[in-house]
Design a protein around this motif. Structure first.
Motif, PDB file in Angstrom:
ATOM      1  N   ILE A   2      41.953   2.982  99.205  1.00 42.77           N
ATOM      2  CA  ILE A   2      41.521   2.148 100.323  1.00 42.77           C
ATOM      3  C   ILE A   2      41.301   3.013 101.559  1.00 42.77           C
ATOM      4  O   ILE A   2      42.238   3.644 102.051  1.00 42.77           O
ATOM      5  CB  ILE A   2      42.570   1.067 100.631  1.00 42.77           C
ATOM      6  CG1 ILE A   2      42.847   0.231  99.371  1.00 42.77           C
ATOM      7  CG2 ILE A   2      42.100   0.179 101.780  1.00 42.77           C
ATOM      8  CD1 ILE A   2      43.996  -0.737  99.528  1.00 42.77           C
ATOM      9  N   PRO A   3      40.084   3.097 102.088  1.00 41.99           N
ATOM     10  CA  PRO A   3      39.828   3.888 103.297  1.00 41.99           C
ATOM     11  C   PRO A   3      40.655   3.378 104.473  1.00 41.99           C
ATOM     12  O   PRO A   3      40.836   2.171 104.649  1.00 41.99           O
ATOM     13  CB  PRO A   3      38.332   3.675 103.545  1.00 41.99           C
ATOM     14  CG  PRO A   3      37.776   3.242 102.225  1.00 41.99           C
ATOM     15  CD  PRO A   3      38.864   2.475 101.548  1.00 41.99           C
ATOM     16  N   GLU A   4      41.159   4.311 105.276  1.00 41.60           N
ATOM     17  CA  GLU A   4      41.995   3.932 106.416  1.00 41.60           C
ATOM     18  C   GLU A   4      41.235   3.080 107.429  1.00 41.60           C
ATOM     19  O   GLU A   4      41.815   2.238 108.121  1.00 41.60           O
ATOM     20  CB  GLU A   4      42.546   5.186 107.099  1.00 41.60           C
ATOM     21  CG  GLU A   4      43.552   5.966 106.254  1.00 41.60           C
ATOM     22  CD  GLU A   4      44.108   7.159 107.005  1.00 41.60           C
ATOM     23  OE1 GLU A   4      43.750   7.332 108.190  1.00 41.60           O
ATOM     24  OE2 GLU A   4      44.906   7.909 106.408  1.00 41.60           O
ATOM     25  N   ASN A   5      39.927   3.302 107.517  1.00 42.06           N
ATOM     26  CA  ASN A   5      39.134   2.581 108.513  1.00 42.06           C
ATOM     27  C   ASN A   5      38.509   1.307 107.962  1.00 42.06           C
ATOM     28  O   ASN A   5      37.596   0.744 108.564  1.00 42.06           O
ATOM     29  CB  ASN A   5      38.039   3.491 109.069  1.00 42.06           C
ATOM     30  CG  ASN A   5      37.080   3.966 107.980  1.00 42.06           C
ATOM     31  OD1 ASN A   5      37.331   3.775 106.789  1.00 42.06           O
ATOM     32  ND2 ASN A   5      35.984   4.592 108.390  1.00 42.06           N
ATOM     33  N   ASP A   6      38.969   0.848 106.799  1.00 43.65           N
ATOM     34  CA  ASP A   6      38.428  -0.375 106.213  1.00 43.65           C
ATOM     35  C   ASP A   6      38.923  -1.581 107.005  1.00 43.65           C
ATOM     36  O   ASP A   6      40.114  -1.901 106.996  1.00 43.65           O
ATOM     37  CB  ASP A   6      38.871  -0.497 104.749  1.00 43.65           C
ATOM     38  CG  ASP A   6      38.117  -1.603 104.011  1.00 43.65           C
ATOM     39  OD1 ASP A   6      37.917  -2.674 104.602  1.00 43.65           O
ATOM     40  OD2 ASP A   6      37.743  -1.377 102.845  1.00 43.65           O
ATOM     41  N   THR A   7      38.010  -2.239 107.681  1.00 38.39           N
ATOM     42  CA  THR A   7      38.378  -3.385 108.523  1.00 38.39           C
ATOM     43  C   THR A   7      37.645  -4.648 108.080  1.00 38.39           C
ATOM     44  O   THR A   7      37.399  -5.554 108.873  1.00 38.39           O
ATOM     45  CB  THR A   7      38.045  -3.095 109.991  1.00 38.39           C
ATOM     46  OG1 THR A   7      36.636  -2.785 110.111  1.00 38.39           O
ATOM     47  CG2 THR A   7      38.880  -1.941 110.531  1.00 38.39           C
ATOM     48  N   GLY A   8      37.293  -4.711 106.803  1.00 40.25           N
ATOM     49  CA  GLY A   8      36.576  -5.870 106.290  1.00 40.25           C
ATOM     50  C   GLY A   8      37.399  -7.145 106.378  1.00 40.25           C
ATOM     51  O   GLY A   8      38.625  -7.120 106.506  1.00 40.25           O
ATOM     52  N   GLU A   9      36.714  -8.271 106.292  1.00 38.85           N
ATOM     53  CA  GLU A   9      37.382  -9.565 106.355  1.00 38.85           C
ATOM     54  C   GLU A   9      38.252  -9.775 105.113  1.00 38.85           C
ATOM     55  O   GLU A   9      37.807  -9.531 103.992  1.00 38.85           O
ATOM     56  CB  GLU A   9      36.337 -10.680 106.439  1.00 38.85           C
ATOM     57  CG  GLU A   9      35.544 -10.694 107.723  1.00 38.85           C
ATOM     58  CD  GLU A   9      36.433 -10.988 108.925  1.00 38.85           C
ATOM     59  OE1 GLU A   9      37.386 -11.771 108.770  1.00 38.85           O
ATOM     60  OE2 GLU A   9      36.179 -10.418 110.003  1.00 38.85           O
ATOM     61  N   PRO A  10      39.491 -10.220 105.274  1.00 43.00           N
ATOM     62  CA  PRO A  10      40.392 -10.380 104.131  1.00 43.00           C
ATOM     63  C   PRO A  10      39.945 -11.443 103.142  1.00 43.00           C
ATOM     64  O   PRO A  10      40.346 -11.414 101.978  1.00 43.00           O
ATOM     65  CB  PRO A  10      41.728 -10.756 104.784  1.00 43.00           C
ATOM     66  CG  PRO A  10      41.385 -11.289 106.119  1.00 43.00           C
ATOM     67  CD  PRO A  10      40.159 -10.549 106.549  1.00 43.00           C
ATOM     68  N   ASN A  11      39.113 -12.390 103.581  1.00 38.95           N
ATOM     69  CA  ASN A  11      38.674 -13.444 102.674  1.00 38.95           C
ATOM     70  C   ASN A  11      37.407 -13.080 101.904  1.00 38.95           C
ATOM     71  O   ASN A  11      36.883 -13.900 101.144  1.00 38.95           O
ATOM     72  CB  ASN A  11      38.468 -14.760 103.437  1.00 38.95           C
ATOM     73  CG  ASN A  11      37.423 -14.642 104.543  1.00 38.95           C
ATOM     74  OD1 ASN A  11      36.961 -13.545 104.855  1.00 38.95           O
ATOM     75  ND2 ASN A  11      37.076 -15.764 105.132  1.00 38.95           N
ATOM     76  N   GLN A  12      36.887 -11.857 102.080  1.00 43.86           N
ATOM     77  CA  GLN A  12      35.772 -11.404 101.261  1.00 43.86           C
ATOM     78  C   GLN A  12      36.242 -11.209  99.815  1.00 43.86           C
ATOM     79  O   GLN A  12      37.418 -10.992  99.556  1.00 43.86           O
ATOM     80  CB  GLN A  12      35.214 -10.086 101.802  1.00 43.86           C
ATOM     81  CG  GLN A  12      34.491 -10.217 103.127  1.00 43.86           C
ATOM     82  CD  GLN A  12      33.940  -8.887 103.610  1.00 43.86           C
ATOM     83  OE1 GLN A  12      34.497  -7.837 103.316  1.00 43.86           O
ATOM     84  NE2 GLN A  12      32.861  -8.927 104.360  1.00 43.86           N
ATOM     85  N   TRP A  13      35.293 -11.268  98.882  1.00 41.17           N
ATOM     86  CA  TRP A  13      35.672 -11.141  97.471  1.00 41.17           C
ATOM     87  C   TRP A  13      36.377  -9.809  97.215  1.00 41.17           C
ATOM     88  O   TRP A  13      37.420  -9.753  96.568  1.00 41.17           O
ATOM     89  CB  TRP A  13      34.442 -11.278  96.580  1.00 41.17           C
ATOM     90  CG  TRP A  13      34.796 -11.277  95.120  1.00 41.17           C
ATOM     91  CD1 TRP A  13      34.536 -10.296  94.207  1.00 41.17           C
ATOM     92  CD2 TRP A  13      35.497 -12.299  94.418  1.00 41.17           C
ATOM     93  NE1 TRP A  13      35.024 -10.634  92.968  1.00 41.17           N
ATOM     94  CE2 TRP A  13      35.621 -11.863  93.066  1.00 41.17           C
ATOM     95  CE3 TRP A  13      36.042 -13.534  94.773  1.00 41.17           C
ATOM     96  CZ2 TRP A  13      36.264 -12.628  92.090  1.00 41.17           C
ATOM     97  CZ3 TRP A  13      36.677 -14.291  93.792  1.00 41.17           C
ATOM     98  CH2 TRP A  13      36.781 -13.838  92.487  1.00 41.17           C
ATOM     99  N   TYR A  14      35.800  -8.717  97.716  1.00 36.79           N
ATOM    100  CA  TYR A  14      36.460  -7.417  97.669  1.00 36.79           C
ATOM    101  C   TYR A  14      36.891  -7.068  99.089  1.00 36.79           C
ATOM    102  O   TYR A  14      36.056  -6.953  99.979  1.00 36.79           O
ATOM    103  CB  TYR A  14      35.526  -6.332  97.131  1.00 36.79           C
ATOM    104  CG  TYR A  14      35.102  -6.553  95.698  1.00 36.79           C
ATOM    105  CD1 TYR A  14      36.018  -6.439  94.662  1.00 36.79           C
ATOM    106  CD2 TYR A  14      33.785  -6.873  95.382  1.00 36.79           C
ATOM    107  CE1 TYR A  14      35.642  -6.648  93.348  1.00 36.79           C
ATOM    108  CE2 TYR A  14      33.402  -7.082  94.069  1.00 36.79           C
ATOM    109  CZ  TYR A  14      34.330  -6.969  93.056  1.00 36.79           C
ATOM    110  OH  TYR A  14      33.956  -7.183  91.757  1.00 36.79           O
TER     111      TYR A  14
END
Length: 256
Positions: A220-232
């Motif tokens: 998991i990239p440290e800068n991953d700030t995607g929405e938690p409700n996304q499929w991935y």
């Protein structure tokens, strides 16, 4: 209930429609999944120079492109989608090595020679099969003795859970296998199959493969700030692996 040939037809039509969504760039490294270790880290395929390689579910052809750039001697790509194969042909038109593209369901692998390949690979495609046993037997027959088979797929547990109201919740049972038709997958109707991890492992064993390694690790990239409700999502990946990778091989019957 849909017969096998009906499920194949539904998925073929769907992939012909959504194919442009998967036509993206070139691969500088071989990625096995959204948050999975890459081939650069795992080195499951080894040195590809001169190798004869089969990709089952070759899609847009970018994995074939990666293997061609890595020095493969001959490549075969099989896919049920006409549109995906058209993309694969464009992507790989620059190479002088023999590249054969075959339109066929993986349950048949029509036109694929037997006892011919050093390596078979399937990245996020094997789980689409409507008959896992047939598909694995076909891949086993295509490999030379000692040939390697590596595949990745969405981890069977990943599709069971969804992020809802700040927590992960089960939306169906893990132990109940089967399939269902989704009416709006990427705006099209498609049939998805649900199988346990043990089903893939036991399927490989039944087909004759020897399993070398099972990978469930995440990166998991440290800068991953995607929405938690996304499929991935990174949030989901911190709790359970999105990806499953298995390396196996066909026994070398000449040994002993």
């Amino acid at each position: 209930m849909f017969k096998e040939e009906e499920r194949i037809k539904i998925n073929k039509d769907a992939w012909n429609i959504v194919a442009p969504q998967f036509f993206e760039g070139s691969f500088t490294n071989l990625e096995y999944g959204m948050y999975a270790p890459s081939e650069e880290e795992l080195n499951f395929l080894g040195d590809l120079k001169g190798k004869v390689i089969l990709e089952v579910g070759c899609g847009s052809g970018h994995t074939l492109e990666y293997m061609a750039r890595a020095g493969a001697g001959e490549l075969f790509g099989v896919d049920l989608s006409t549109a995906q194969l058209e993309s694969a042909k464009k992507v790989n038109s620059q190479f002088n090595i023999p590249i054969t593209l075959i339109e066929s369901p993986m349950e048949e692998l029509k036109g694929v020679p037997r006892n011919y390949f050093d390596i078979a690979i399937s990245i996020y495609a094997l789980g689409w099969t409507v008959n896992l046993s047939k598909t694995l037997s076909n891949i086993f027959d295509a490999l030379k003795p000692g040939g390697v088979f590596v595949f990745s797929w969405e981890h069977p547990v990943h599709s069971l859970l969804e992020y809802r109201d700040g927590k992960l919740v089960f939306k169906r049972s893990y132990v109940e296998e089967g399939y269902e038709k989704h009416e709006s997958w990427r705006t099209v109707s498609i049939v998805m199959h649900y199988r346990k991890l043990s089903t893939y492992i036991n399927g490989l064993i039944k087909a004759g493969f020897i399993i070398d390694q099972v990978v469930e690790e995440t990166r998991i990239p440290e800068n991953d700030t995607g929405e938690p409700n996304q499929w991935y999502s990174a949030e989901k990946a911190r709790t359970l692996p999105p990806d499953l990778i298995i390396k196996s091989h066909k026994p070398d019957f000449n040994i002993g």
